[in-house]
Scaffold this motif. Structure first.
Motif, PDB file in Angstrom:
ATOM      1  N   LEU A  64       0.933  -1.374   0.001  1.00  0.00           N
ATOM      2  CA  LEU A  64       0.170   0.078   0.098  1.00  0.00           C
ATOM      3  C   LEU A  64       0.994   1.173  -0.063  1.00  0.00           C
ATOM      4  N   PRO A  65       0.667   2.248  -0.803  1.00  0.00           N
ATOM      5  CA  PRO A  65       1.564   3.408  -0.918  1.00  0.00           C
ATOM      6  C   PRO A  65       1.235   4.045   0.154  1.00  0.00           C
ATOM      7  N   LEU A  66       2.464   4.447   0.813  1.00  0.00           N
ATOM      8  CA  LEU A  66       2.421   5.318   2.059  1.00  0.00           C
ATOM      9  C   LEU A  66       1.899   6.726   1.905  1.00  0.00           C
ATOM     10  N   GLU A  67       2.185   7.157   0.716  1.00  0.00           N
ATOM     11  CA  GLU A  67       1.419   8.500   0.269  1.00  0.00           C
ATOM     12  C   GLU A  67       0.077   8.618   0.250  1.00  0.00           C
ATOM     13  N   ILE A  68      -0.674   7.717   0.035  1.00  0.00           N
ATOM     14  CA  ILE A  68      -2.125   7.669   0.183  1.00  0.00           C
ATOM     15  C   ILE A  68      -2.778   7.920   1.527  1.00  0.00           C
ATOM     16  N   PHE A  69      -1.846   7.483   2.579  1.00  0.00           N
ATOM     17  CA  PHE A  69      -2.407   8.018   3.915  1.00  0.00           C
ATOM     18  C   PHE A  69      -1.954   9.246   4.314  1.00  0.00           C
ATOM     19  N   ALA A  70      -1.245  10.277   3.327  1.00  0.00           N
ATOM     20  CA  ALA A  70      -1.142  11.534   3.737  1.00  0.00           C
ATOM     21  C   ALA A  70      -2.354  12.382   3.342  1.00  0.00           C
ATOM     22  N   LEU A  71      -3.548  11.791   2.731  1.00  0.00           N
ATOM     23  CA  LEU A  71      -4.670  12.389   2.274  1.00  0.00           C
ATOM     24  C   LEU A  71      -5.523  12.387   3.557  1.00  0.00           C
ATOM     25  N   THR A  72      -5.131  13.245   4.604  1.00  0.00           N
ATOM     26  CA  THR A  72      -6.033  13.130   5.892  1.00  0.00           C
ATOM     27  C   THR A  72      -7.465  13.823   5.734  1.00  0.00           C
ATOM     28  N   ASN A  87       1.391  -4.610   4.973  1.00  0.00           N
ATOM     29  CA  ASN A  87       0.623  -4.401   6.036  1.00  0.00           C
ATOM     30  C   ASN A  87       0.051  -3.080   5.976  1.00  0.00           C
ATOM     31  N   ILE A  88      -0.809  -2.735   6.490  1.00  0.00           N
ATOM     32  CA  ILE A  88      -1.619  -1.380   6.685  1.00  0.00           C
ATOM     33  C   ILE A  88      -0.589  -0.710   7.319  1.00  0.00           C
ATOM     34  N   PRO A  89      -0.141   0.613   6.984  1.00  0.00           N
ATOM     35  CA  PRO A  89       0.940   1.101   7.393  1.00  0.00           C
ATOM     36  C   PRO A  89       0.164   2.127   8.669  1.00  0.00           C
ATOM     37  N   LYS A  90       0.942   2.426   9.631  1.00  0.00           N
ATOM     38  CA  LYS A  90       0.649   2.946  10.940  1.00  0.00           C
ATOM     39  C   LYS A  90       0.304   4.237  10.705  1.00  0.00           C
ATOM     40  N   GLU A  91       0.665   5.168   9.722  1.00  0.00           N
ATOM     41  CA  GLU A  91       0.165   6.445   9.073  1.00  0.00           C
ATOM     42  C   GLU A  91      -1.337   6.367   9.004  1.00  0.00           C
ATOM     43  N   ILE A  92      -2.116   5.379   8.976  1.00  0.00           N
ATOM     44  CA  ILE A  92      -3.522   5.374   8.743  1.00  0.00           C
ATOM     45  C   ILE A  92      -4.145   6.177   9.807  1.00  0.00           C
ATOM     46  N   MET A  95      -5.380   9.818   9.619  1.00  0.00           N
ATOM     47  CA  MET A  95      -6.695  10.012   8.825  1.00  0.00           C
ATOM     48  C   MET A  95      -7.994  10.102   9.547  1.00  0.00           C
ATOM     49  N   LYS A  96      -7.742  10.970  10.284  1.00  0.00           N
ATOM     50  CA  LYS A  96      -9.018  11.057  11.361  1.00  0.00           C
ATOM     51  C   LYS A  96     -10.320  11.367  10.887  1.00  0.00           C
ATOM     52  N   GLN A  97     -10.668  11.751   9.404  1.00  0.00           N
ATOM     53  CA  GLN A  97     -11.849  12.096   9.064  1.00  0.00           C
ATOM     54  C   GLN A  97     -12.486  10.732   8.289  1.00  0.00           C
ATOM     55  N   LEU A  98     -11.670   9.613   8.541  1.00  0.00           N
ATOM     56  CA  LEU A  98     -12.070   8.639   7.756  1.00  0.00           C
ATOM     57  C   LEU A  98     -13.432   7.867   8.527  1.00  0.00           C
ATOM     58  N   GLU A 118      -7.361   5.573  16.737  1.00  0.00           N
ATOM     59  CA  GLU A 118      -7.398   7.037  16.695  1.00  0.00           C
ATOM     60  C   GLU A 118      -8.493   7.445  15.666  1.00  0.00           C
ATOM     61  N   LEU A 119      -9.137   6.505  14.921  1.00  0.00           N
ATOM     62  CA  LEU A 119     -10.027   6.816  13.904  1.00  0.00           C
ATOM     63  C   LEU A 119     -11.692   6.831  14.583  1.00  0.00           C
ATOM     64  N   SER A 120     -11.768   8.010  15.275  1.00  0.00           N
ATOM     65  CA  SER A 120     -13.017   7.771  15.853  1.00  0.00           C
ATOM     66  C   SER A 120     -14.296   8.063  15.123  1.00  0.00           C
ATOM     67  N   LEU A 121     -14.160   8.464  13.829  1.00  0.00           N
ATOM     68  CA  LEU A 121     -15.423   8.552  13.226  1.00  0.00           C
ATOM     69  C   LEU A 121     -15.737   7.299  12.243  1.00  0.00           C
TER      70      LEU A 121
END
Length: 140
Positions: A64-72, A87-92, A95-98, A118-121
């Motif tokens: 999975l490209p790490l860069e996609i997880f910068a689209l917060t 794996n699923i990168p920890k940077e996910i 992405m608090k709006q997911l 951390e993804l409360s939504l």
């Protein structure tokens, strides 16, 4: 489309798309350069307005490209029915709006990252038909 990047960064790489290879370079200062099928496309401005990415069922492989997880600002991410491994990168966790994540039917493995708590939504999560190990992280 391959991936996105974080501010003030430049990334590039290769993704396999079926029998084709996609070369991509992303430079963010509100600009994405995408090279696909021998053509270079430039997207300027409004990347922060992206709310959904759906790359499902595209025979993509690799990690999975790490860069996609910068689209917060994303609210929905669908990478299902591909051949992504690793794996699923920890940077996910950034992405608090997911609200929805679907990475089902890939070759993902390893543990589900603790940062996903951390993804409360998050209302919909599909990790089915993968090879994850360990326990599902508990949130608060």
């Amino acid at each position: 489309m391959a991936a996105m990047v974080s501010p003030n960064s430049s990334y590039g790489g290769v993704l396999n798309y079926g029998s084709r290879t996609l070369n991509y370079t992303f430079i963010v200062r509100e600009e994405v350069l995408l090279h696909m099928k021998g053509q270079g496309l430039s997207y300027k401005q409004n990347l922060n307005l992206a709310r959904s990415v759906d790359l499902s069922s595209n025979m993509m492989s690799g990690t999975l490209p790490l860069e996609i997880f910068a689209l917060t600002g994303l609210q929905s991410l669908n990478l299902s029915h591909n051949q992504f491994g690793g794996n699923i990168p920890k940077e996910i966790g950034n992405m608090k709006q997911l609200e929805s994540i679907d990475v089902a039917n890939n070759r993902l493995s390893s543990e589900i990252p603790q940062s996903m708590t951390e993804l409360s939504l998050l209302a919909a999560l599909n990790l089915s038909f993968s090879n994850f190990i360990g326990k599902i992280p508990l949130g608060t």
